[in-house]
Design an enzyme around this catalytic site. Structure first.
Site, PDB file in Angstrom:
ATOM      1  N   ARG A 182       0.844  -1.198   0.000  1.00  0.00           N
ATOM      2  CA  ARG A 182       0.000   0.000   0.000  1.00  0.00           C
ATOM      3  C   ARG A 182       0.878   1.247   0.000  1.00  0.00           C
ATOM      4  NH1 ARG A 182      -4.863   1.834  -1.628  1.00  0.00           N
ATOM      5  NH2 ARG A 182      -6.150   2.803  -0.010  1.00  0.00           N
ATOM      6  N   THR A 235      -8.533   0.037 -10.259  1.00  0.00           N
ATOM      7  CA  THR A 235      -8.022  -1.206  -9.682  1.00  0.00           C
ATOM      8  C   THR A 235      -8.180  -2.402 -10.620  1.00  0.00           C
ATOM      9  OG1 THR A 235      -8.613  -0.344  -7.500  1.00  0.00           O
ATOM     10  CG2 THR A 235      -8.040  -2.640  -7.607  1.00  0.00           C
ATOM     11  N   THR A 257      -3.564  -1.357  -7.916  1.00  0.00           N
ATOM     12  CA  THR A 257      -4.336  -0.167  -8.259  1.00  0.00           C
ATOM     13  C   THR A 257      -3.484   1.088  -8.393  1.00  0.00           C
ATOM     14  OG1 THR A 257      -6.260   1.160  -7.576  1.00  0.00           O
ATOM     15  CG2 THR A 257      -4.789   0.410  -5.842  1.00  0.00           C
ATOM     16  N   GLU A 316      -5.634   3.694  -8.111  1.00  0.00           N
ATOM     17  CA  GLU A 316      -6.796   4.310  -7.475  1.00  0.00           C
ATOM     18  C   GLU A 316      -7.842   4.714  -8.504  1.00  0.00           C
ATOM     19  OE1 GLU A 316      -9.345   5.757  -4.387  1.00  0.00           O
ATOM     20  OE2 GLU A 316      -8.123   4.060  -4.908  1.00  0.00           O
ATOM     21  N   ASP A 354      -7.774   8.351  -0.856  1.00  0.00           N
ATOM     22  CA  ASP A 354      -8.454   7.302  -0.094  1.00  0.00           C
ATOM     23  C   ASP A 354      -8.517   7.643   1.395  1.00  0.00           C
ATOM     24  OD1 ASP A 354      -9.407   5.542  -1.913  1.00  0.00           O
ATOM     25  OD2 ASP A 354      -7.983   3.939  -1.503  1.00  0.00           O
ATOM     26  N   SER A 386      -7.873   0.678   2.647  1.00  0.00           N
ATOM     27  CA  SER A 386      -8.134   0.123   1.323  1.00  0.00           C
ATOM     28  C   SER A 386      -9.284  -0.865   1.387  1.00  0.00           C
ATOM     29  CB  SER A 386      -6.888  -0.592   0.800  1.00  0.00           C
ATOM     30  OG  SER A 386      -7.173  -1.285  -0.405  1.00  0.00           O
ATOM     31  N   SER A 387     -10.085  -0.890   0.331  1.00  0.00           N
ATOM     32  CA  SER A 387     -11.133  -1.905   0.198  1.00  0.00           C
ATOM     33  C   SER A 387     -10.620  -3.176  -0.455  1.00  0.00           C
ATOM     34  CB  SER A 387     -12.301  -1.349  -0.630  1.00  0.00           C
ATOM     35  OG  SER A 387     -12.977  -0.336   0.070  1.00  0.00           O
ATOM     36  N   GLY A 440     -12.849  -2.312  -7.983  1.00  0.00           N
ATOM     37  CA  GLY A 440     -14.130  -1.649  -7.771  1.00  0.00           C
ATOM     38  C   GLY A 440     -14.244  -0.701  -6.606  1.00  0.00           C
ATOM     39  N   GLY A 441     -13.140  -0.192  -6.046  1.00  0.00           N
ATOM     40  CA  GLY A 441     -13.255   0.771  -4.957  1.00  0.00           C
ATOM     41  C   GLY A 441     -13.977   0.183  -3.760  1.00  0.00           C
TER      42      GLY A 441
END
Length: 588
Positions: free
Chosen positions: A114, A398, A416, A418, A438, A463-464, A485-486
């Site tokens: 990340r 992503t 990603t 983003e 984010d 993060s998702s 997909g966020g």
């Protein structure tokens, strides 16, 4: 269920070589009677497989596996190609989470790549002079949007530990494609004709400009010699090619340019380190499910699955509106908790154990009634800090891919930049991320409570992303799944895993089911893809599904069925499933 067969006929699952095999679509069964799919046999032949969102990237990964490369080796080749052919989604200027299954030891490791906030980041960096949050387009296109990228460092660390081929031999396909050019795919071409703020960024317009000044379209040829040169240096120099030297200086210069320049320095880049983490694991049906811990959202994924296991949703099926209602209500509860508590564990206390405690899950499941009501509030699990709600946007960029090698090692990786084309700023042929958006723009709520996902120097944004590995009760590999997909990633993965592990659908059919994202007061998704009976049944229960969610899903998954790989890719993108039997047998 006729529409499942229609969807299946529309998608193409590619098998390689005369001995290649892809699990065929199973006959449609009554979902209520479907048992959970079988897990791996005692002895199963290892299969090399790649599931990726772009055919050129899939071929690059499989080519590495054919040369005797490991799953991590193939992941490096895939990421290098995705950065070129799917730049709207991921790239060398972004970050990633990798969940790795070791075929020899059966251990599962998470590699956290990340992005991190620069040392000069401040809690109010996304507030205007009046103390109000910036508009999202203004923030995304600013220099402040870019965090120190982590994908390259993650891949280098994973390769140091699990690589089989030399690092410098993994970038050839992507370098050659960048230098010789490739045909812009319909998906990338569609993005270039969209209405995204990044399409107005100077670097985006320059890169995709035709000689007459118009934007390139699907079918046009695109060359990227700058990226080819960067890959050649990356192959020769290792990750230092990005984190030190000329490319690092160009990243700093581009980030520090206006409007709203960022604070990233050469020291920030040189100091970046990926993090190895223990996965957070839980159970769903007959499987043990392992996912990345905070700052990723694996704990949210496991909470959703645990809530679903407290209902009878698995005895129903995709034609039953009550099944979708239960999924939506469990999703809203999960998101309420995830949005309040998940952040970087180096900076905030995340009550992971409390969120997954059986007593807490049982209590939260009681909130699921007969009709959808007001949005559920976050609960108070054991160990919960005093925290405020977080309404971070998390746009729809992503990509996700899965690789399995001949020795039973598996990579499940979500990657990603983003938003669409990240921040719209480009260096050496790749786009820089906008991952700092984010973070929550406002560090505190109106009551003065701190937001867990507020900006801080050196902090990783929530993060998702939730790349999953599934194993059986003996720790044998049983499947992998993840999505783009966020914030909707959790809903996309949850729906697909419910369908394949609860309703017994083939992976391809499970992924192709309509998407439903229930978060707060909103019920978004593919409203026109639900059969009328489901739409009517949801309306009777207080749910009206509205279109939304940008790029939509990018789910890729595999399950082990009778010792063979059942793979699926998201028909909403341009994915491929490539499978080849390996020449060795694994004793499990």
């Amino acid at each position: 269920m006729r529409w499942f067969r229609t969807l299946w006929a529309m998608v193409s699952v590619v098998a390689l070589a005369s001995c290649a095999s892809v699990s065929p679509p199973a006959a449609t069964t009554t979902p209520a009677a479907s048992a959970a799919p079988p897990v791996a046999e005692t002895e199963a032949r290892a299969q090399k497989f790649v599931v990726v969102a772009n055919p050129l990237a899939a071929e690059a990964g499989m080519a590495v596996l054919r040369r005797g490369g490991s799953a991590v080796d193939a992941a490096i080749a895939i990421q290098a190609m995705l950065s070129l052919v799917e730049p709207q989604s991921s790239g060398m200027g972004g970050g990633a989470f990798m969940t790795f299954y070791d075929g020899r030891t059966r251990a599962i490791t998470v590699y956290d790549g990340r992005e991190v906030a620069p040392a000069g980041a401040t809690p109010g960096m996304f507030l205007d002079p009046a103390g109000k949050p910036l508009s999202f387009p203004e923030a995304v296109l600013s220099g402040r949007a870019t965090g120190v990228p982590g994908a390259v460092a993650l891949l280098k660390l994973a390769h140091d530990e699990h690589g089989a081929l030399p690092w410098n031999g993994l970038f050839g396909d992507a370098e050659r494609t960048a230098r010789e050019g490739f045909t812009i795919s319909p998906r990338l071409g569609g993005m270039l004709q969209g209405r995204f703020a990044e399409l107005g960024a100077p670097d985006v317009r320059t890169y995709f400009r035709r000689p007459d000044g118009s934007m390139k379209q699907a079918g046009d040829r695109l060359l990227n010699p700058a990226y080819a040169d960067f890959l050649r240096r990356l192959a020769a120099q290792g990750s230092d090619a990005l984190y030190r030297g000329a490319t690092a200086q160009r990243i700093v210069d581009r980030v520090q340019a206006g409007p709203l320049p960022g604070s990233m320095t050469l020291a920030d880049l040189a100091a970046y380190r990926p993090v190895k983490r223990e996965p957070v694991c839980g159970t769903f049906r007959v499987y043990r499910v392992c996912a990345p811990p905070p700052p990723a959202s694996g704990v949210g994924m496991l909470e959703l699955l645990s809530l679903l296991d407290k209902t009878d949703v698995a005895t129903r099926g995709p034609a039953d509106p009550q099944a979708w209602f239960l999924f939506a209500e469990a999703s809203r509860i999960m998101y309420a908790d995830r949005d309040r508590y998940v952040g970087d564990p180096a900076f905030v206390s995340v009550p992971v154990a409390g969120l997954l405690a059986p007593a807490y899950i049982a209590e939260r499941a009681k909130l699921i009634g007969a009709r959808a009501g007001a949005p559920p509030a976050a609960g108070t699990p054991a160990g919960a800090p005093r925290a405020a709600n977080d309404n971070s946007r998390e746009p729809m960029g992503t990509s996700h891919f899965i690789v399995g090698d001949a020795n039973g090692n598996v990579v499940s990786m979500t990657t990603t930049v983003e938003s669409i084309f990240g921040s719209g700023r480009m260096v050496d042929g790749f786009f820089l991320n906008n991952q700092m958006t984010d973070f929550a723009f406002a560090p505190r709520d109106d009551a003065g409570r701190a937001v867990a996902n507020a900006v801080a120097p050196g902090k990783r944004p929530r993060s998702s992303m939730t790349p999953l590995i599934l194993v059986d009760r003996d720790g044998r590999f049983a499947g992998a799944i993840g999505s783009a997909g966020g914030n909707a990633i959790l809903a996309y993965v949850g729906k697909s895993l419910l369908a394949v592990a609860g309703w017994g659908l083939p992976m391809q059919e499970a992924i192709a089911l309509p998407n439903l994202i229930a978060r707060g007061a909103n019920f978004n998704g593919e409203a026109n893809k639900f059969v009328p009976a489901v739409t009517a049944g949801l309306a009777e229960r207080g749910i009206e599904v509205r279109p939304g969610q940008g790029e939509d899903s990018g789910v890729h998954g595999v399950m082990v069925r009778d010792g063979r790989i059942d793979g699926g890719f998201d028909p909403r993108r341009e994915g491929r499933v490539l499978i080849e039997p390996a020449r060795v047998r694994l004793t499990r």
